[in-house]
Design a protein around this motif. Structure first.
Motif, PDB file in Angstrom:
ATOM      1  N   UNK A 192     -24.686 129.455 -10.027  1.00 49.05           N
ATOM      2  CA  UNK A 192     -24.291 128.048  -9.898  1.00 49.05           C
ATOM      3  C   UNK A 192     -24.004 127.701  -8.448  1.00 49.05           C
ATOM      4  N   UNK A 193     -24.036 126.406  -8.166  1.00 49.24           N
ATOM      5  CA  UNK A 193     -23.683 125.935  -6.839  1.00 49.24           C
ATOM      6  C   UNK A 193     -22.207 126.181  -6.591  1.00 49.24           C
ATOM      7  N   UNK A 194     -21.855 126.417  -5.356  1.00 46.01           N
ATOM      8  CA  UNK A 194     -20.461 126.626  -4.999  1.00 46.01           C
ATOM      9  C   UNK A 194     -20.024 125.561  -4.014  1.00 46.01           C
ATOM     10  N   UNK A 195     -18.776 125.219  -4.080  1.00 49.12           N
ATOM     11  CA  UNK A 195     -18.221 124.229  -3.161  1.00 49.12           C
ATOM     12  C   UNK A 195     -18.164 124.798  -1.749  1.00 49.12           C
ATOM     13  N   UNK A 196     -18.384 123.932  -0.771  1.00 53.74           N
ATOM     14  CA  UNK A 196     -18.332 124.367   0.615  1.00 53.74           C
ATOM     15  C   UNK A 196     -16.956 124.133   1.224  1.00 53.74           C
ATOM     16  N   UNK A 197     -16.082 123.461   0.512  1.00 53.05           N
ATOM     17  CA  UNK A 197     -14.726 123.252   1.012  1.00 53.05           C
ATOM     18  C   UNK A 197     -13.753 123.972   0.085  1.00 53.05           C
ATOM     19  N   UNK A 198     -12.486 123.774   0.348  1.00 52.17           N
ATOM     20  CA  UNK A 198     -11.485 124.451  -0.463  1.00 52.17           C
ATOM     21  C   UNK A 198     -11.192 123.724  -1.778  1.00 52.17           C
ATOM     22  N   UNK A 199     -11.839 122.593  -2.013  1.00 54.59           N
ATOM     23  CA  UNK A 199     -11.627 121.846  -3.243  1.00 54.59           C
ATOM     24  C   UNK A 199     -12.272 122.590  -4.403  1.00 54.59           C
ATOM     25  N   UNK A 200     -11.484 122.897  -5.414  1.00 49.60           N
ATOM     26  CA  UNK A 200     -12.003 123.620  -6.570  1.00 49.60           C
ATOM     27  C   UNK A 200     -12.854 122.695  -7.432  1.00 49.60           C
ATOM     28  N   UNK A 201     -13.944 123.233  -7.935  1.00 58.74           N
ATOM     29  CA  UNK A 201     -14.796 122.498  -8.858  1.00 58.74           C
ATOM     30  C   UNK A 201     -14.677 123.146 -10.223  1.00 58.74           C
ATOM     31  N   UNK A 225     -22.606 119.518 -14.009  1.00 55.58           N
ATOM     32  CA  UNK A 225     -23.198 118.239 -13.605  1.00 55.58           C
ATOM     33  C   UNK A 225     -23.990 118.400 -12.311  1.00 55.58           C
ATOM     34  N   UNK A 226     -23.404 119.081 -11.339  1.00 54.42           N
ATOM     35  CA  UNK A 226     -24.098 119.305 -10.074  1.00 54.42           C
ATOM     36  C   UNK A 226     -25.361 120.135 -10.271  1.00 54.42           C
ATOM     37  N   UNK A 227     -25.296 121.127 -11.139  1.00 50.48           N
ATOM     38  CA  UNK A 227     -26.458 121.974 -11.392  1.00 50.48           C
ATOM     39  C   UNK A 227     -27.599 121.177 -12.009  1.00 50.48           C
ATOM     40  N   UNK A 228     -27.264 120.271 -12.945  1.00 49.91           N
ATOM     41  CA  UNK A 228     -28.308 119.440 -13.564  1.00 49.91           C
ATOM     42  C   UNK A 228     -29.007 118.564 -12.516  1.00 49.91           C
ATOM     43  N   UNK A 245     -25.400 119.125   0.168  1.00 53.99           N
ATOM     44  CA  UNK A 245     -25.202 117.687   0.290  1.00 53.99           C
ATOM     45  C   UNK A 245     -24.685 117.113  -1.026  1.00 53.99           C
ATOM     46  N   UNK A 246     -25.232 117.568  -2.158  1.00 55.31           N
ATOM     47  CA  UNK A 246     -24.770 117.092  -3.462  1.00 55.31           C
ATOM     48  C   UNK A 246     -23.304 117.439  -3.687  1.00 55.31           C
ATOM     49  N   UNK A 247     -22.924 118.634  -3.325  1.00 51.85           N
ATOM     50  CA  UNK A 247     -21.523 119.044  -3.476  1.00 51.85           C
ATOM     51  C   UNK A 247     -20.623 118.156  -2.628  1.00 51.85           C
ATOM     52  N   UNK A 248     -21.016 117.919  -1.397  1.00 50.03           N
ATOM     53  CA  UNK A 248     -20.210 117.067  -0.519  1.00 50.03           C
ATOM     54  C   UNK A 248     -20.107 115.646  -1.077  1.00 50.03           C
ATOM     55  N   UNK A 262     -16.422 111.729  -4.092  1.00 53.23           N
ATOM     56  CA  UNK A 262     -16.074 110.806  -5.162  1.00 53.23           C
ATOM     57  C   UNK A 262     -17.203 110.342  -6.047  1.00 53.23           C
ATOM     58  N   UNK A 263     -18.434 110.673  -5.730  1.00 52.29           N
ATOM     59  CA  UNK A 263     -19.565 110.275  -6.576  1.00 52.29           C
ATOM     60  C   UNK A 263     -19.676 111.268  -7.719  1.00 52.29           C
ATOM     61  N   UNK A 264     -19.242 110.848  -8.900  1.00 52.22           N
ATOM     62  CA  UNK A 264     -19.215 111.746 -10.064  1.00 52.22           C
ATOM     63  C   UNK A 264     -20.336 111.464 -11.069  1.00 52.22           C
ATOM     64  N   UNK A 265     -20.871 110.264 -11.048  1.00 54.10           N
ATOM     65  CA  UNK A 265     -21.929 109.878 -11.978  1.00 54.10           C
ATOM     66  C   UNK A 265     -23.226 110.605 -11.610  1.00 54.10           C
ATOM     67  N   UNK A 266     -23.840 111.254 -12.584  1.00 56.66           N
ATOM     68  CA  UNK A 266     -25.055 112.039 -12.305  1.00 56.66           C
ATOM     69  C   UNK A 266     -26.200 111.167 -11.813  1.00 56.66           C
ATOM     70  N   UNK A 267     -26.333 109.960 -12.347  1.00 56.38           N
ATOM     71  CA  UNK A 267     -27.410 109.065 -11.888  1.00 56.38           C
ATOM     72  C   UNK A 267     -27.204 108.670 -10.425  1.00 56.38           C
ATOM     73  N   UNK A 268     -25.957 108.418 -10.064  1.00 61.07           N
ATOM     74  CA  UNK A 268     -25.662 108.072  -8.673  1.00 61.07           C
ATOM     75  C   UNK A 268     -25.841 109.277  -7.754  1.00 61.07           C
TER      76      UNK A 268
END
Length: 79
Positions: free
Chosen positions: A3-12, A19-22, A46-49, A54-60
């Protein structure tokens, strides 16, 4: 696939990663990138960032990903 991993210290949370993987998988399919390629990984970051901004909607997220790719490709094209 990992899976993708966050590049900052913010936990996902797992549902965040799902959602990010899809979205990541869809972009890779659309642009025919191998998922482990440097190019695909760049857009994955870029998607993780974008998600963490704040962009949580998959379409957005998908629209943001496409826009980022299109801008990147436009910069590389000679005038």
């Amino acid at each position: 696939m990992r899976p993708l991993r966050a590049s900052s210290s913010t936990a996902l949370l797992p549902e965040d990663l799902d959602a990010l993987q899809r979205v990541y998988d869809r972009l890779c399919d659309e642009y025919r990138w191998p998922r482990r390629s440097a190019q695909a990984q760049r857009y994955g970051r870029m998607l993780i960032e974008e998600y963490q901004a704040g962009t949580r909607d998959e379409h957005l997220l998908l629209a943001a990903g496409r826009s980022f790719v299109d801008r990147s490709l436009a910069v590389r094209r000679p005038a």
